[in-house]
Design a protein around this motif. Structure first.
Motif, PDB file in Angstrom:
ATOM      1  N   TYR A   1      24.969   8.729  -1.323  1.00  0.00           N
ATOM      2  CA  TYR A   1      23.765   8.503  -0.609  1.00  0.00           C
ATOM      3  C   TYR A   1      22.735   7.751  -1.481  1.00  0.00           C
ATOM      4  O   TYR A   1      22.774   7.804  -2.668  1.00  0.00           O
ATOM      5  CB  TYR A   1      23.053   9.989  -0.074  1.00  0.00           C
ATOM      6  N   GLU A   2      21.782   7.018  -0.637  1.00  0.00           N
ATOM      7  CA  GLU A   2      20.877   6.092  -1.420  1.00  0.00           C
ATOM      8  C   GLU A   2      19.434   6.383  -0.684  1.00  0.00           C
ATOM      9  O   GLU A   2      19.311   6.262   0.736  1.00  0.00           O
ATOM     10  CB  GLU A   2      21.319   4.812  -1.434  1.00  0.00           C
ATOM     11  N   VAL A   3      18.405   6.481  -1.567  1.00  0.00           N
ATOM     12  CA  VAL A   3      17.258   6.441  -0.833  1.00  0.00           C
ATOM     13  C   VAL A   3      16.281   5.451  -1.505  1.00  0.00           C
ATOM     14  O   VAL A   3      16.505   5.275  -2.728  1.00  0.00           O
ATOM     15  CB  VAL A   3      16.488   7.890  -1.259  1.00  0.00           C
ATOM     16  N   GLY A   4      15.629   4.488  -0.841  1.00  0.00           N
ATOM     17  CA  GLY A   4      14.958   3.723  -1.216  1.00  0.00           C
ATOM     18  C   GLY A   4      13.521   3.892  -1.742  1.00  0.00           C
ATOM     19  O   GLY A   4      13.289   5.086  -1.753  1.00  0.00           O
ATOM     20  N   MET A   5      12.761   2.977  -2.375  1.00  0.00           N
ATOM     21  CA  MET A   5      11.501   3.177  -2.981  1.00  0.00           C
ATOM     22  C   MET A   5      10.399   3.323  -2.088  1.00  0.00           C
ATOM     23  O   MET A   5      10.142   2.440  -1.200  1.00  0.00           O
ATOM     24  CB  MET A   5      11.297   2.206  -4.066  1.00  0.00           C
ATOM     25  N   GLN A   6       9.966   4.623  -1.802  1.00  0.00           N
ATOM     26  CA  GLN A   6       8.812   4.690  -0.550  1.00  0.00           C
ATOM     27  C   GLN A   6       7.603   4.699  -1.559  1.00  0.00           C
ATOM     28  O   GLN A   6       7.374   5.029  -2.737  1.00  0.00           O
ATOM     29  CB  GLN A   6       8.966   6.120  -0.010  1.00  0.00           C
ATOM     30  N   ASP A   7       6.456   4.383  -0.842  1.00  0.00           N
ATOM     31  CA  ASP A   7       5.081   4.260  -1.461  1.00  0.00           C
ATOM     32  C   ASP A   7       4.412   5.235  -0.775  1.00  0.00           C
ATOM     33  O   ASP A   7       4.412   5.464   0.625  1.00  0.00           O
ATOM     34  CB  ASP A   7       4.632   2.982  -1.115  1.00  0.00           C
ATOM     35  N   GLN A   8       3.238   5.617  -1.327  1.00  0.00           N
ATOM     36  CA  GLN A   8       2.287   6.682  -0.699  1.00  0.00           C
ATOM     37  C   GLN A   8       1.640   5.944   0.318  1.00  0.00           C
ATOM     38  O   GLN A   8       0.950   6.638   1.036  1.00  0.00           O
ATOM     39  CB  GLN A   8       1.557   7.180  -1.922  1.00  0.00           C
ATOM     40  N   ALA A   9       1.024   4.950  -0.180  1.00  0.00           N
ATOM     41  CA  ALA A   9       0.266   4.109   0.901  1.00  0.00           C
ATOM     42  C   ALA A   9      -0.773   4.753   1.455  1.00  0.00           C
ATOM     43  O   ALA A   9      -0.955   4.737   2.773  1.00  0.00           O
ATOM     44  CB  ALA A   9       1.319   3.616   2.223  1.00  0.00           C
ATOM     45  N   PHE A  10      -1.589   5.580   0.600  1.00  0.00           N
ATOM     46  CA  PHE A  10      -2.672   6.061   0.855  1.00  0.00           C
ATOM     47  C   PHE A  10      -3.530   4.893   1.404  1.00  0.00           C
ATOM     48  O   PHE A  10      -3.586   3.692   0.929  1.00  0.00           O
ATOM     49  CB  PHE A  10      -3.414   6.902  -0.146  1.00  0.00           C
ATOM     50  N   LEU A  11      -4.801   5.147   2.528  1.00  0.00           N
ATOM     51  CA  LEU A  11      -5.152   4.061   2.984  1.00  0.00           C
ATOM     52  C   LEU A  11      -6.627   3.521   2.171  1.00  0.00           C
ATOM     53  O   LEU A  11      -6.968   2.386   1.758  1.00  0.00           O
ATOM     54  CB  LEU A  11      -5.995   4.167   4.081  1.00  0.00           C
ATOM     55  N   GLY A  12      -7.143   4.533   1.043  1.00  0.00           N
ATOM     56  CA  GLY A  12      -8.413   4.203   0.238  1.00  0.00           C
ATOM     57  C   GLY A  12      -7.543   3.635  -0.897  1.00  0.00           C
ATOM     58  O   GLY A  12      -7.118   4.385  -1.687  1.00  0.00           O
ATOM     59  N   PRO A  13      -8.094   2.415  -1.218  1.00  0.00           N
ATOM     60  CA  PRO A  13      -7.497   1.812  -2.385  1.00  0.00           C
ATOM     61  C   PRO A  13      -8.045   2.436  -3.828  1.00  0.00           C
ATOM     62  O   PRO A  13      -8.760   3.059  -3.806  1.00  0.00           O
ATOM     63  CB  PRO A  13      -7.918   0.236  -2.274  1.00  0.00           C
ATOM     64  N   GLU A  14      -7.297   2.251  -4.793  1.00  0.00           N
ATOM     65  CA  GLU A  14      -7.825   2.632  -6.104  1.00  0.00           C
ATOM     66  C   GLU A  14      -8.992   1.964  -6.349  1.00  0.00           C
ATOM     67  O   GLU A  14      -8.979   0.796  -6.169  1.00  0.00           O
ATOM     68  CB  GLU A  14      -6.670   2.355  -7.228  1.00  0.00           C
ATOM     69  N   SER A  15      -9.942   2.773  -6.954  1.00  0.00           N
ATOM     70  CA  SER A  15     -11.318   2.294  -7.058  1.00  0.00           C
ATOM     71  C   SER A  15     -12.187   3.318  -7.793  1.00  0.00           C
ATOM     72  O   SER A  15     -12.053   4.425  -7.643  1.00  0.00           O
ATOM     73  CB  SER A  15     -11.947   1.981  -5.544  1.00  0.00           C
ATOM     74  N   GLY A  16     -13.257   2.841  -8.614  1.00  0.00           N
ATOM     75  CA  GLY A  16     -14.424   3.654  -9.042  1.00  0.00           C
ATOM     76  C   GLY A  16     -15.579   2.794  -9.310  1.00  0.00           C
ATOM     77  O   GLY A  16     -15.367   1.583  -9.542  1.00  0.00           O
ATOM     78  N   LEU A  17     -16.340   3.535 -10.048  1.00  0.00           N
ATOM     79  CA  LEU A  17     -17.448   2.992 -10.823  1.00  0.00           C
ATOM     80  C   LEU A  17     -17.596   3.572 -11.931  1.00  0.00           C
ATOM     81  O   LEU A  17     -17.792   4.776 -11.982  1.00  0.00           O
ATOM     82  CB  LEU A  17     -18.604   3.059  -9.761  1.00  0.00           C
ATOM     83  N   ALA A  18     -17.834   2.679 -13.124  1.00  0.00           N
ATOM     84  CA  ALA A  18     -17.991   3.312 -14.464  1.00  0.00           C
ATOM     85  C   ALA A  18     -19.459   2.954 -14.887  1.00  0.00           C
ATOM     86  O   ALA A  18     -20.037   1.565 -14.883  1.00  0.00           O
ATOM     87  CB  ALA A  18     -17.056   2.916 -15.601  1.00  0.00           C
ATOM     88  N   VAL A  19     -20.418   3.941 -15.196  1.00  0.00           N
ATOM     89  CA  VAL A  19     -21.555   3.662 -15.631  1.00  0.00           C
ATOM     90  C   VAL A  19     -22.057   4.100 -17.025  1.00  0.00           C
ATOM     91  O   VAL A  19     -21.836   5.421 -17.109  1.00  0.00           O
ATOM     92  CB  VAL A  19     -22.494   4.658 -14.529  1.00  0.00           C
ATOM     93  N   PRO A  20     -22.338   3.169 -17.849  1.00  0.00           N
ATOM     94  CA  PRO A  20     -22.372   3.407 -19.460  1.00  0.00           C
ATOM     95  C   PRO A  20     -23.892   4.143 -19.519  1.00  0.00           C
ATOM     96  O   PRO A  20     -24.808   3.921 -18.691  1.00  0.00           O
ATOM     97  CB  PRO A  20     -22.545   2.090 -19.953  1.00  0.00           C
ATOM     98  N   ALA A  21     -23.700   5.301 -20.343  1.00  0.00           N
ATOM     99  CA  ALA A  21     -24.855   6.342 -20.292  1.00  0.00           C
ATOM    100  C   ALA A  21     -25.875   5.849 -21.662  1.00  0.00           C
ATOM    101  O   ALA A  21     -24.998   5.249 -22.660  1.00  0.00           O
ATOM    102  CB  ALA A  21     -24.410   7.705 -20.318  1.00  0.00           C
TER     103      ALA A  21
END
Ligand code: FES
Ligand code: FES
Lengths: 204, 800
Positions: free
Chosen positions: B200-220
């Motif tokens: 048997y074989e299973v293909g590569m699935q993606d999580q495909a969450f809708l919110g893209p990888e992202s963020g904000l870094a603020v130097p302190a």
């Protein structure tokens, strides 16, 4: 370039817009209206759905320059829009006289990101479709929600008694990865039923 | 409405409304429907810069040189960083094995690996500057499968490995190997009347969450950094970020932003370190948001797998033995591969009683995209294969496929191949019975459907047919099939991992009312943990008003939002801390009022409706009087019972905390001429132990079911033999739309697990397992084809 258009009933002027910027970018990054989401930026997911002169469109596929002189409604303006529609006004603003009840540019620009807490914003007035999404459990991560709300609201406006197949067809451009769509169907059925009761109640 | 059955025994003793067992509404619901909820991609700061990542176009190449000079010259660019700019000796990170470079050094091992970073005043400026970075690559031979990975002259992905699996693997390109041997499979094989096997074989699935990888870094100002981020586990990120930045952990302050779904794809770091590096270098806040193309390269995927299985059975339908070999492709870096191997091997037998087994699972290092956590975590791949085997065995024996499964189904007391006894309810036969007894959807629904999708004059609604609005068929060549599957998933982190969570609870009087505040570092990724925490606090503390504090690193770790564990473990921690708070409140009450009423000393006391009451219902004092202006504030860690590692040779060990079970029945209609599949209905029955929030439980089951449907018929990241990803977009990587998704009726059982808080059982993953094989079973029933691979594509059905 400079672009003038109306957002949620309020005139807006955007300066220094680069020709390649989309309506979505201008809304999110220049106007402080991040409610429309950016899940693909290639017209495939519907999370950026807004109404442009009343028609649902993917804001990521609309160049900012294309909206010159036109009217845009986003999720942030959905409740006002529904209220005006119920009052029989020109909800889309398509007839050109912008109402004063929209989100003011000032307020929009003062909008600040804040982390979630239990501030449920219960005081906020919601449109029927917004309330139905909450009640039916149609919101999980919520990233698809703004686009779905705009699309569902437009469907019910156009077709007050949609069949399940109509709902599926109308929302087929809006991806949701969390819910499996069952509760989204529930929410749209619920919103349509509530709208009907309200309309019946007012004798319209 | 209509199709979903909810558990009936839901109203329970709590006098305080909104407690556990009720479908209370999400506390973040209003913000999410008004557009105000701040996701990580919505973060904004005055003067902020935009970061962009330059990625490798090659799957395997030597980096001869990197020239950033032209990028620096672009107006609006504030920083261009490469490996040479990393500030400390720590250059790698990783969940279990620190083998993933923050930025590539000398070599790239997969398509899309980060090579350089740019910060600029506009995202497009950053992108254009990155395009001006000149990288001189010399392509290397690509390792893309087991044969090329373990060949004698195979290039080693990580030469000189010294991780704790290095010494026991048969080849350095194998991340981890777990055999499990129990009984005597060869001897049992001799007793079999029929033997079936399959690859048997299973293909590569993606999580495909809708919110893209992202963020904000603020130097302190203190030299540290504040990071607003979407993740599944703040403290795990922190542990990996701080050493690379050369900062103590308390100078990297992390706050969870809105998370647009996760499904395992946010367990590893993506842009976290990159944004911090750019922010610290430029002294300005830096935001990074991946677009969808980049997101496909920015997180690990579900391991594609090749599985070889053999089962035997006697004429009367008893399984004699099982042998299997599971090869998982882990890609270029380890990520969660070792734990995925542990799951795949220990759950490879499925929810069946099989005493004689011979099992082996391995994960490879290759030049394919890195693979790691995704909903179902190693159990999905195995379930697809063993359920196909069950259908084959039943057919070979001439038995009904459901009855055959029921005959061999495990139950409480069954011993797993690992030697672990299943010591809580395991209603496998019952959930199969329940999905089977649900009424079948009517035939030829396209003829009865109404609405605007009808083709004029025909009475046909194409929306109900395979091919849908493409109007490819009006029912000619369409055949129906029904299929069943059942699966088993572990809950929580296994194999001896110290899987704890921390909760802080504060109870005080605010505005004349008792108010509880719950503070954890749990990542709310959409699953509804915040809803459940408030419910637990209401039930335990008898107050109505509960505030959920934003999740951050100012409180102890909550562990990961994965492995279906948060309601169990962080929910357990909230419950436990609430109990400690209650004890303290009663202590205060006794000191104040104990002399006035003997019940303070003699009765069992509870907190209900904002008051201290006896178990007989007598009110002793309102909380407002007990607390007055005093706040009770407690932070405490909580652990579930310990597990132990699997023996490296035999796979024996008490490895899992808890098991969960779901079963599906799929009804499909297949256009056999065009190879198009319409899933008509996908019914599920699942035991959840106790539904703390029934509406959320059903939402999890329906969402998990739909991801399984995606793997069955559409979702696959296509990677060529050159290791390159062919379809990194939602145009070419398809996830189910509302038109592809059928009605999903759900039947929920609540059989308590006495080891777990409230008897609950983790819910999120089990429905993702059995959904895929049920759909495949139905397609096989409709077409008569063998179909040993998912996703099934039209050409597999038409033989073209
Ligand atoms: S972000 Fe516009 S369609 Fe996806
Ligand atoms: S609720 Fe998460 S994508 Fe729809």
């Amino acid at each position: 370039m400079r672009v003038n258009f109306t957002v949620n009933g309020r005139p807006y002027e955007a300066d220094d817009v680069w020709e390649g910027e989309s309506l979505l970018y201008v809304l999110r990054e220049r106007m402080g209206l991040p409610g429309s989401k950016n899940a693909c930026e290639q017209g495939e997911c519907g999370s950026c759905t807004v109404r442009l002169d009343g028609d649902p469109v993917c804001a990521c596929l609309v160049a900012a320059g294309q909206v010159e002189g036109r009217d845009v409604v986003t999720v942030e303006g959905l409740a006002d829009y529904a209220r005006q529609r119920a009052a029989g006004g020109c909800a889309s603003g398509a007839c050109g006289d912008a109402k004063n009840t929209g989100t003011s540019v000032d307020a929009a620009q003062r909008w600040e990101a804040r982390p979630a807490d239990s501030q449920t914003g219960e005081a906020a007035e919601l449109s029927t479709v917004q309330q139905a999404f909450i009640d039916a459990g149609a919101v999980q991560c919520g990233f698809c929600t703004p686009g779905l709300l705009v699309a569902a609201d437009e469907l019910i406006e156009r077709n007050p008694e949609p069949s399940d197949a109509d709902i599926r067809e109308a929302l087929s451009g809006n991806l949701c990865r969390c819910t499996g769509y069952e509760k989204i169907l529930d929410a749209v059925r619920l919103a349509a039923a509530r709208e009907e009761t309200q309309t019946a109640g007012t004798g319209a | 409405m209509g199709v979903t059955r909810t558990p009936t025994s839901l109203s329970q003793g709590s006098q305080t409304r909104g407690g556990i067992g009720e479908s209370t509404l999400r506390p973040d619901g209003t913000l999410k429907v008004t557009g105000e909820f701040a996701y990580s991609s919505d973060m904004w700061h005055e003067d902020m810069l935009w970061g962009f990542t330059l990625r490798s176009p090659h799957a395997h190449a030597e980096i001869r040189s990197v020239d950033t000079s032209e990028a620096w010259k672009q107006a609006g660019v504030y920083a261009v960083l490469t490996y040479d700019d990393l500030p400390t000796e720590v250059k790698n990170y990783g969940l279990e094995i620190q083998d993933t470079p923050v930025l590539a050094h000398g070599r790239v091992r997969h398509h899309g690996e980060p090579v350089a970073l740019v910060a600029a005043d506009h995202p497009e400026t950053a992108r254009r500057a990155a395009a001006k970075i000149v990288v001189d690559y010399a392509p290397l031979p690509v390792v893309h499968d087991e044969a090329s990975a373990t060949a004698e002259d195979a290039p080693l992905l990580h030469p000189g490995r010294d991780d704790h699996h290095a010494s026991h693997v048969p080849h350095p390109n194998i991340v981890h190997r777990q055999p499990i041997v129990r009984g005597d499979a060869e001897a049992a094989r001799a007793r079999a009347d029929v033997i079936v096997s399959g690859e048997y074989e299973v293909g590569m699935q993606d999580q495909a969450f809708l919110g893209p990888e992202s963020g904000l870094a603020v130097p302190a100002e203190d030299g540290g950094v504040d990071l607003y981020i979407a993740t599944q586990w703040l403290h795990s990120d922190l542990r990996q970020i701080a050493p690379v930045l050369g900062l103590p952990e308390d100078k990297v302050r992390m706050t969870l932003s809105g998370v647009g779904g996760a499904f395992g794809g946010r367990e590893d770091l993506s842009m976290q370190i990159h944004a911090c590096l750019l922010a610290l270098r430029t002294g300005k806040p830096v935001k990074i948001v991946y677009n969808r193309f980049e997101s496909f390269f920015g997180h690990v995927h579900r391991h594609p797998a090749k599985l070889w299985y053999e089962h035997g059975a006697t004429r009367d339908g008893r399984i004699t033995h099982m042998k299997c070999r599971i090869v998982l492709d882990g890609g270029a870096y380890a990520s969660a591969s070792p734990a995925v191997v542990g799951n795949a091997s220990s759950l490879s037998v499925g929810p069946y009683v099989i005493d004689d087994v011979d099992i082996e699972a391995i994960a490879l290092y290759t030049n394919n995209p890195p693979c790691g956590a995704m909903r179902g975590f190693g159990a999905v791949q195995a379930c697809f294969a063993y359920e196909a085997q069950m259908d084959k065995l039943a057919a070979e024996l001439g038995m009904d496929a459901v009855e055959f499964r029921q005959l061999n189904a495990m139950s409480q007391g069954t011993v797993m191949p690992t030697g672990q006894e299943v010591d809580s309810p395991a209603p496998v036969a019952e959930i199969l019975r329940r999905v089977k007894s649900m009424p079948l959807p009517p035939e030829r629904q396209w003829e009865s459907a109404e609405g605007t999708g009808a083709v004029a004059g025909t009475g046909i609604d194409v929306r109900a047919l395979p091919g849908g609005l493409s109007n490819t068929t009006h029912g000619e060549g369409v055949v129906r099939g029904v299929g069943y599957a059942v699966g088993i998933k572990n809950v929580g982190f296994s194999e001896g991992f110290d899987d704890y969570s921390t909760a802080r609870v504060r109870l005080e009087v605010v505005g004349g009312k008792p108010v509880a505040m719950v503070h954890t570092a749990m990542a709310e990724v959409g699953q509804g943990g915040v809803t459940v925490h408030a419910q637990i606090a209401r039930t335990e503390l008898g107050v109505t008003d509960v505030t959920i504090h934003p999740a951050d690193t100012q409180v102890g770790s909550a562990g990961s939002t994965s492995a279906s564990r948060q309601t169990y473990v962080t929910g357990g921690a909230v419950k436990n801390t609430c109990e400690l708070v209650r004890e303290k409140v009663l202590e205060i009450g006794r000191a104040k009022f104990g002399t006035y009423h003997p019940a303070w000393a003699t009765a069992e006391l509870l907190l209900e409706g904002g008051k201290v009451v006896t178990d007989g219902g007598e009110v002793l004092a309102p909380l407002t009087d007990v607390l007055e202006d005093q706040a009770v504030d407690i932070e405490s860690e909580w652990r579930h019972r310990p597990t132990e590692p699997f023996d490296l040779r035999t796979g024996q060990g008490f490895g899992h905390v808890q098991y969960s079970f779901a079963a599906h029945r799929a009804v499909v209609e297949v256009d056999t001429e065009l190879g198009l599949v319409k899933v008509v209905e996908l019914a599920c029955a699942q035991d959840v132990g106790k539904a703390l929030n029934p509406q959320s439980v059903i939402g999890q089951i329906q969402g998990g079911t739909t991801q399984g449907l995606g793997l069955a018929v559409m979702e696959e990241i296509v990677v060529g033999e050159d290791g390159k990803v062919r379809n990194p977009s939602f145009t070419d990587y398809l996830i189910p739309t509302i038109l592809d998704t059928p009605t999903i009726p759900v039947d929920v059982l609540e059989l308590a697990d006495e080891h777990a808080p409230y008897g609950l059982r983790g819910v999120g993953e089990a429905p993702t397992l059995s959904s895929t094989p049920a759909v495949l079973s139905a397609i096989r029933a409709a077409t008569g084809l063998a179909l040993n691979r998912v996703p099934v594509r039209p050409e597999h059905l038409t033989g073209t």
